[in-house]
Design a protein around this motif. Sequence first.
Motif, PDB file in Angstrom:
ATOM      1  N   ASP A 244       0.847  -1.190   0.000  1.00  0.00           N
ATOM      2  CA  ASP A 244       0.000   0.000   0.000  1.00  0.00           C
ATOM      3  C   ASP A 244       0.886   1.244   0.000  1.00  0.00           C
ATOM      4  O   ASP A 244       2.114   1.155  -0.056  1.00  0.00           O
ATOM      5  N   ASP A 245       0.264   2.416   0.049  1.00  0.00           N
ATOM      6  CA  ASP A 245       1.033   3.661  -0.065  1.00  0.00           C
ATOM      7  C   ASP A 245       2.075   3.795   1.033  1.00  0.00           C
ATOM      8  O   ASP A 245       3.189   4.285   0.798  1.00  0.00           O
TER       9      ASP A 245
ATOM     10  N   PRO B 287       2.756  -1.232  -6.495  1.00  0.00           N
ATOM     11  CA  PRO B 287       1.497  -0.809  -5.856  1.00  0.00           C
ATOM     12  C   PRO B 287       0.506  -1.965  -5.770  1.00  0.00           C
ATOM     13  O   PRO B 287       0.246  -2.654  -6.760  1.00  0.00           O
TER      14      PRO B 287
END
Length: 418
Positions: free
Chosen positions: A293-294, A305
Amino acid sequence: MSDTERQVHATARRAKEAAAELAPLGREAKDAALHAVADALVAEAASIVEANAEDVQRARRAGEPGAMVDRLTLTEERVAAIAGAVREVAELPDPVGEVVRGSVLPNGLELTQIRVPMGVIGIIYEGRPNVTADAAVLCLKSGNAALLRGSSSAYSSNTRIVEVIRGALEKTDVPVDAVQLVPGAGRDSAQALMRARGLVDVLIPRGGGSLIQAVVRDSTVPVIETGEGNCHVYVDEHADLDKALAIALNAKTQRCSVCNAAETTLVHRAVADRFLPRFLADLADLGVTVHGDDAVLAHDDRVVPATEADWGTEYLSMDIAVKVVDSLDEAVAHIREYSTSHTEAIVTDSQSAARRFVSRVDSAAVMVNASTRFTDGGEFGFGAEIGISTQKLHARGPMGLREMTSTKYVVTGDGHVR
């Protein structure tokens, strides 16, 4: 009814008759049969390898990956190892006849619950021909007749192994039809086995998620769902990070192509800045692709991603999904949404966190400060397993010999009437 269905059902009827003969046999007779099978496998190793070469040649012509070909390949050394595993099963305690519980009722009736064989067990499986021998002898030891439906990719190997086993049984007290290969190599034979309700007592699929779900969806015979494992490791805010690193790496990389390998690591935000740089670097060094995730992407530009699909994927490869969570409750919620109910692990030094995780995670096995790779019949001390059940009815977790039995009640009176 098609010709294939008639043939499969005729095979199942023979298995049902054999199961009735096998059920009352004692341990001595069953163990003698298993040792005879082991001896025969060793004596016929060359002919088994010769038959296996046909399967390997077809796989290579079809362009199957090297790992797939290796899993399919038998050598005389590998056949000897299979025979050794058969002898190990012979040494295991016999669960049949074991008393589960007993009591004397207030009216004087003696009530005893004992373990008994299920009867006829059908096993639908993929790939590796060693499963043919493993499944057959586990069924025999637990007093069950085995109907074996392997994949077409191992048809020649499976056929020869079953011939050898049946030849060995001819010289023992165990009925030969207690081990049979389901006729046919096409999908119609597997479908016929799934529809043999009343002749087959239970089906156990072993293989990838698509096979398992197909059997669960299409079978009218009761199914024990096994194997598919989207397993998680959660690194808690109270974790010893050295232990967490060792456990998370082992769970993913010790053997990535098995159902108890971890596919997702969840990391508490409070320790993410200290844990993730080490973890991501070690994964990269080991050749693992991280889908993150980010918050994970911010730590390493090699991270891919993550998509929504990644959280529910059983990779069975050197890939892993990694996510940062704000709390234990968020980790549990993620697991409950995406898990296949196989195995989950928490790494923490907090007893309260461990208790909360164990009580809220609904999977067949929950590890506290240990790798998911320990969910295995051998590691649990069962000696052998037919598979790992991810459902809740009849058995859950690694299925050893006891899990391949049912029970019945024996009630003894002295002229009692109600």
